[in-house]
Design a protein around this motif. Sequence first.
Motif: not given
Length: 333
Positions: A14-23, A94-107, A238-240
């Motif tokens: 379940v947790l892996v599926l949630i993470l994949i969905g979030d990514l 200088a990461v554009p703010r709209r791309l920061q979600q993706m950066v944080l998720m990969v992190g 929930g860190l992102r």
Amino acid sequence: MNIPVWFEIGALVVLVLILIGDLLLAKFRPHIPSTKESTLWVVFYVALALIFAGLLYLFAGGQYAGEFLTGWALEYSLSIDNLFVFVLIMAQFAVPRRLQQMVLMVGIIIALVLRGIFILLGVAIIENFSPVFYIFGAFLIWTAIKQAMPEGDHDEEVKRENFIVRLLRRRIDISDEYDGNKLRTVVDGKKIWTPMLIVFVAIGVTDLMFAIDSIPAIFSITHNSFLVFTANIFALMGLRQLYFLLGDLLDKLRYLHYGIAVILGFIGIKLVLHAMHVNELPFINGGHHIDWAPDIPIWLSLTVIVVAMVGATAASLIASSREKRAEKASISE
């Protein structure tokens, strides 16, 4: 009473599926989340962790539920420190703010992989070399002292990352501009890497450093690898959203590092006491257990973690509010 195997497998699926969905959400819908959206996501992940603790209590007993809750609170507290470095990294590249979600998720994905490796190594070391608790305890006490020192440690971490980034730039071609959330782009007919690559590397190095700090800490709460790993997953999930929710508030949390220092120092002492309680070193008490060394109960650990974080946050906000009032008063004069 042990945690049922079916529960462990089901929870991880379940947790892996949630993470994949979030990514996938972060990849295909890059945007700047509103305060309301971020708040709802943070509440969702906190509620999910509490539900998980309730299910643990139901199927495995109060001991495991208490260990998970305390471990989750500990990792969540320590993970907030990551956010300060993430802010510096985002600004530096200088990461554009709209791309920061993706950066944080990969992190977060990188952090989970690294922490999974550290957890497996930690469990193997603990099972075969119990005196490692002395080492873990001393390391955390030393880390606590560093945290309590004047600010600047986060800048030092970014400098370490810069060395790796400079090395990377010398080895491969990297464009000057971002191309959405792509890792590769075409410049003058040639395929090269985008700056997103070095941002991911910087985030990965940060996660590695924080994993070295946090994994020994949670082993003071539980030695169960499933609980250690799930506590880390719930803390990081929930860190992102927390990053966007706190936003500019991070700059106001000036005393947060003192709260984290108290937590790390307490956990370090707890580990040393536990090492004394299970002592096997021949040059300490003749290799016998030190009976007077107490094992600190779970409820006390949870209390210290919560009080330290709430106290540091409250003190920061009060100090910031006083400064604002003083500035307004000086302007009006």
